[in-house]
Design a protein around this motif. Structure first.
Motif, PDB file in Angstrom:
ATOM      1  N   ARG A  20     -45.359 -82.201  19.398  1.00 32.89           N
ATOM      2  CA  ARG A  20     -46.756 -82.618  19.249  1.00 32.89           C
ATOM      3  C   ARG A  20     -47.388 -82.072  17.971  1.00 32.89           C
ATOM      4  O   ARG A  20     -48.263 -82.711  17.390  1.00 32.89           O
ATOM      5  N   HIS A  21     -46.916 -80.889  17.520  1.00 34.10           N
ATOM      6  CA  HIS A  21     -47.589 -80.293  16.362  1.00 34.10           C
ATOM      7  C   HIS A  21     -47.345 -81.081  15.073  1.00 34.10           C
ATOM      8  O   HIS A  21     -48.043 -80.867  14.079  1.00 34.10           O
ATOM      9  N   HIS A  22     -46.371 -82.002  15.055  1.00 33.96           N
ATOM     10  CA  HIS A  22     -46.162 -82.833  13.865  1.00 33.96           C
ATOM     11  C   HIS A  22     -47.304 -83.827  13.659  1.00 33.96           C
ATOM     12  O   HIS A  22     -47.455 -84.390  12.571  1.00 33.96           O
ATOM     13  N   PHE A  23     -48.106 -84.051  14.684  1.00 32.69           N
ATOM     14  CA  PHE A  23     -49.145 -85.078  14.621  1.00 32.69           C
ATOM     15  C   PHE A  23     -50.536 -84.504  14.391  1.00 32.69           C
ATOM     16  O   PHE A  23     -51.542 -85.206  14.532  1.00 32.69           O
ATOM     17  N   GLY A  24     -50.589 -83.236  14.017  1.00 33.39           N
ATOM     18  CA  GLY A  24     -51.862 -82.612  13.701  1.00 33.39           C
ATOM     19  C   GLY A  24     -51.727 -81.772  12.440  1.00 33.39           C
ATOM     20  O   GLY A  24     -50.676 -81.752  11.786  1.00 33.39           O
ATOM     21  N   TYR A  25     -52.802 -81.092  12.077  1.00 30.96           N
ATOM     22  CA  TYR A  25     -52.800 -80.230  10.899  1.00 30.96           C
ATOM     23  C   TYR A  25     -52.458 -78.808  11.322  1.00 30.96           C
ATOM     24  O   TYR A  25     -53.052 -78.267  12.251  1.00 30.96           O
ATOM     25  N   GLY A  26     -51.493 -78.225  10.632  1.00 29.37           N
ATOM     26  CA  GLY A  26     -50.960 -76.943  11.062  1.00 29.37           C
ATOM     27  C   GLY A  26     -51.537 -75.748  10.328  1.00 29.37           C
ATOM     28  O   GLY A  26     -52.495 -75.856   9.548  1.00 29.37           O
ATOM     29  N   ASP A  27     -50.940 -74.613  10.575  1.00 32.10           N
ATOM     30  CA  ASP A  27     -51.316 -73.345   9.955  1.00 32.10           C
ATOM     31  C   ASP A  27     -51.007 -73.424   8.459  1.00 32.10           C
ATOM     32  O   ASP A  27     -49.902 -73.822   8.074  1.00 32.10           O
ATOM     33  N   PRO A  28     -51.939 -73.034   7.582  1.00 31.30           N
ATOM     34  CA  PRO A  28     -51.650 -73.045   6.145  1.00 31.30           C
ATOM     35  C   PRO A  28     -50.448 -72.182   5.764  1.00 31.30           C
ATOM     36  O   PRO A  28     -49.818 -72.417   4.733  1.00 31.30           O
ATOM     37  N   ARG A  29     -50.122 -71.201   6.582  1.00 34.43           N
ATOM     38  CA  ARG A  29     -48.962 -70.362   6.299  1.00 34.43           C
ATOM     39  C   ARG A  29     -47.645 -71.053   6.624  1.00 34.43           C
ATOM     40  O   ARG A  29     -46.583 -70.598   6.193  1.00 34.43           O
ATOM     41  N   GLY A  52     -43.902 -61.965  10.915  1.00 34.30           N
ATOM     42  CA  GLY A  52     -44.101 -63.378  10.614  1.00 34.30           C
ATOM     43  C   GLY A  52     -45.490 -63.735  10.133  1.00 34.30           C
ATOM     44  O   GLY A  52     -45.654 -64.683   9.350  1.00 34.30           O
ATOM     45  N   ASP A  53     -46.507 -62.993  10.578  1.00 31.26           N
ATOM     46  CA  ASP A  53     -47.874 -63.315  10.155  1.00 31.26           C
ATOM     47  C   ASP A  53     -48.091 -63.085   8.673  1.00 31.26           C
ATOM     48  O   ASP A  53     -49.019 -63.661   8.079  1.00 31.26           O
ATOM     49  N   GLN A  54     -47.271 -62.247   8.042  1.00 25.35           N
ATOM     50  CA  GLN A  54     -47.408 -61.979   6.610  1.00 25.35           C
ATOM     51  C   GLN A  54     -46.706 -63.004   5.737  1.00 25.35           C
ATOM     52  O   GLN A  54     -46.889 -63.010   4.518  1.00 25.35           O
ATOM     53  N   VAL A  55     -45.878 -63.843   6.327  1.00 25.40           N
ATOM     54  CA  VAL A  55     -45.096 -64.814   5.568  1.00 25.40           C
ATOM     55  C   VAL A  55     -45.921 -66.075   5.342  1.00 25.40           C
ATOM     56  O   VAL A  55     -46.485 -66.637   6.277  1.00 25.40           O
ATOM     57  N   VAL A  56     -45.983 -66.513   4.101  1.00 21.99           N
ATOM     58  CA  VAL A  56     -46.621 -67.787   3.746  1.00 21.99           C
ATOM     59  C   VAL A  56     -45.535 -68.685   3.177  1.00 21.99           C
ATOM     60  O   VAL A  56     -44.911 -68.356   2.162  1.00 21.99           O
ATOM     61  N   LEU A  57     -45.278 -69.800   3.846  1.00 22.33           N
ATOM     62  CA  LEU A  57     -44.267 -70.743   3.386  1.00 22.33           C
ATOM     63  C   LEU A  57     -44.838 -71.619   2.278  1.00 22.33           C
ATOM     64  O   LEU A  57     -46.006 -72.024   2.338  1.00 22.33           O
ATOM     65  N   VAL A 218     -56.505 -69.970  -0.390  1.00 22.12           N
ATOM     66  CA  VAL A 218     -56.108 -70.809  -1.521  1.00 22.12           C
ATOM     67  C   VAL A 218     -55.169 -71.910  -1.044  1.00 22.12           C
ATOM     68  O   VAL A 218     -55.307 -73.077  -1.423  1.00 22.12           O
ATOM     69  N   ARG A 219     -54.204 -71.546  -0.201  1.00 30.63           N
ATOM     70  CA  ARG A 219     -53.277 -72.559   0.317  1.00 30.63           C
ATOM     71  C   ARG A 219     -54.023 -73.612   1.122  1.00 30.63           C
ATOM     72  O   ARG A 219     -53.760 -74.822   1.001  1.00 30.63           O
ATOM     73  N   ASN A 220     -54.957 -73.210   1.925  1.00 30.12           N
ATOM     74  CA  ASN A 220     -55.680 -74.135   2.802  1.00 30.12           C
ATOM     75  C   ASN A 220     -56.472 -75.162   2.010  1.00 30.12           C
ATOM     76  O   ASN A 220     -56.507 -76.347   2.355  1.00 30.12           O
ATOM     77  N   ARG A 221     -57.095 -74.735   0.923  1.00 23.47           N
ATOM     78  CA  ARG A 221     -57.935 -75.673   0.174  1.00 23.47           C
ATOM     79  C   ARG A 221     -57.149 -76.483  -0.859  1.00 23.47           C
ATOM     80  O   ARG A 221     -57.666 -77.476  -1.381  1.00 23.47           O
ATOM     81  N   SER A 222     -55.895 -76.084  -1.130  1.00 24.40           N
ATOM     82  CA  SER A 222     -55.130 -76.797  -2.145  1.00 24.40           C
ATOM     83  C   SER A 222     -54.042 -77.686  -1.567  1.00 24.40           C
ATOM     84  O   SER A 222     -53.715 -78.730  -2.139  1.00 24.40           O
ATOM     85  N   PRO A 226     -47.534 -76.709   5.016  1.00 25.47           N
ATOM     86  CA  PRO A 226     -46.239 -77.273   4.615  1.00 25.47           C
ATOM     87  C   PRO A 226     -45.752 -78.344   5.592  1.00 25.47           C
ATOM     88  O   PRO A 226     -46.308 -78.512   6.679  1.00 25.47           O
ATOM     89  N   PRO A 227     -44.662 -79.072   5.245  1.00 23.80           N
ATOM     90  CA  PRO A 227     -44.138 -80.131   6.114  1.00 23.80           C
ATOM     91  C   PRO A 227     -43.448 -79.559   7.352  1.00 23.80           C
ATOM     92  O   PRO A 227     -42.438 -78.871   7.253  1.00 23.80           O
ATOM     93  N   SER A 228     -44.006 -79.836   8.525  1.00 25.11           N
ATOM     94  CA  SER A 228     -43.557 -79.171   9.743  1.00 25.11           C
ATOM     95  C   SER A 228     -42.188 -79.654  10.230  1.00 25.11           C
ATOM     96  O   SER A 228     -41.437 -78.887  10.836  1.00 25.11           O
ATOM     97  N   LEU A 229     -41.842 -80.913   9.999  1.00 22.04           N
ATOM     98  CA  LEU A 229     -40.558 -81.422  10.482  1.00 22.04           C
ATOM     99  C   LEU A 229     -39.395 -80.655   9.853  1.00 22.04           C
ATOM    100  O   LEU A 229     -38.477 -80.188  10.541  1.00 22.04           O
TER     101      LEU A 229
END
Length: 346
Positions: A20-29, A52-57, A218-222, A226-229
């Protein structure tokens, strides 16, 4: 081929029953599953202290660098970079208006004492400590500690680009700078581009808590997220042990290619040492005074090195060639090198 088959199967698995999470907007990280797998891998393989909370993909290390620059620095800030330096990193800092200070690299890596003499109050340093680009040296433990000490005193950020760290051929690698940093000054950047393939477009940054909200903003506004699939498939690839198996195969291939190339270049009269880590080496010869003609001759023979001299920042340019050895069978690489040496009189 085996790695692509496995990835294809994993992607198909997630397409067959899409979450289901592929059909919505996810975490900027990025997805929590992949961030946790990346954190677990880095803790085990590189001694990185993170969760994991410190990792930004990101879409590769270049985007990670861009996010960090925009979150942590402002135009005009003085920044140390290695001299010679990775050109895409230099372009990122210059494009953002930073004031760059080239810090010399010798057999022990970047020299923090020289950097502090030139710009003691720099706001950041960009460094490739595991396998310096382009010279291939490893930052010694004494200099790692000195660099961390300077960053703590100056309140500066250390941007640690740990590219090629998976390709270690002799002995255990030194622990990442981030793993020995007790002051939260190191931002760790890595990518799957070299370990898997560039078209995957997945990298990551391990961001200190003090900077995390700014980077995520910065990631959120730019780029939103990332691509969840692909993230889900890559998380399975790490969790199920496929990544470790791939690295074992890739290291063997890269080592064989390295050895074949070094043997041919040394037979041709060049000064080349087999690197203990990474996917490139530096070739020099005492009579070389410029490298542009050497580059043209190499490309005419299907051999694709990079000139060393343009990679210098403030130091007098040194002629040489930076030669990658991944992605080609040893015999093909050796054949191209022989043709090039014959053309230049090696």
């Amino acid at each position: 081929a085996r790695t692509f088959q496995i990835l294809r199967g994993l992607i198909t698995r997630h397409l067959a029953v899409p979450a289901r999470h592929h059909f919505g907007y996810g975490d900027p990280r990025g997805s929590r599953a992949l961030r946790e797998e990346v954190a677990a891998y880095l803790r085990t393989a590189r001694g990185v202290r993170c969760h994991g909370d410190q990792v930004v993909l990101t879409s590769g290390s270049q985007q990670a660098l861009d996010l960090i620059i925009r979150a942590a620095l402002k135009p005009g800030d003085p920044v140390w970079i290695e001299d010679p330096c990775y050109p895409m990193a230099r372009a990122a800092f210059e494009g953002a208006g930073m004031r760059l200070i080239g810090v010399p690299v010798d057999g022990e890596g970047l020299d923090p004492a020289a950097g502090e003499a030139r710009a003691p109050h720099a706001r950041a340093v960009y460094v490739t400590p595991s396998h310096q680009f382009p010279l291939g040296v490893t930052l010694t433990m004494a200099r790692r500690l000195a660099l961390i000490d300077w960053a703590r005193r100056a309140g500066a950020w250390i941007i640690e680009d740990d590219y090629d760290s998976e390709y270690r051929y002799a002995g255990p690698p030194l622990t990442a700078l981030q793993g020995i940093d007790g002051a939260g000054r190191v931002i760790y950047v890595g990518t799957f581009s070299k370990a898997l393939f560039p078209g995957l477009r997945v990298g990551y940054a391990v961001v200190p808590e003090a900077l995390l909200d700014a980077v995520v903003a910065v990631r959120n506004r730019s780029d939103r997220f990332p691509p969840s699939l692909l993230e889900d498939a890559l998380a399975d690839f790490l969790r199920e042990g496929h990544f470790s198996a791939h690295l074992r195969r890739a290291r063997r291939r890269a080592r064989d290619a390295r050895d074949a190339l070094v043997a041919v270049l040394n037979e041709g009269g060049l000064s080349v040492a087999a690197p203990d880590q990474g996917l490139h080496l530096v070739a020099r010869r005492p009579d070389w005074t410029e490298d542009a003609p050497l580059l043209a001759a190499a490309r005419a023979e299907g051999f694709g090195p990079r000139a060393l001299s343009p990679l210098h920042v403030d130091r007098p340019p040194e002629a040489g060639l930076v030669i990658g050895f991944s992605g080609f069978p040893p015999e093909e690489l050796a054949s191209a090198a022989r043709r090039w040496l014959a053309r230049i009189g090696g």
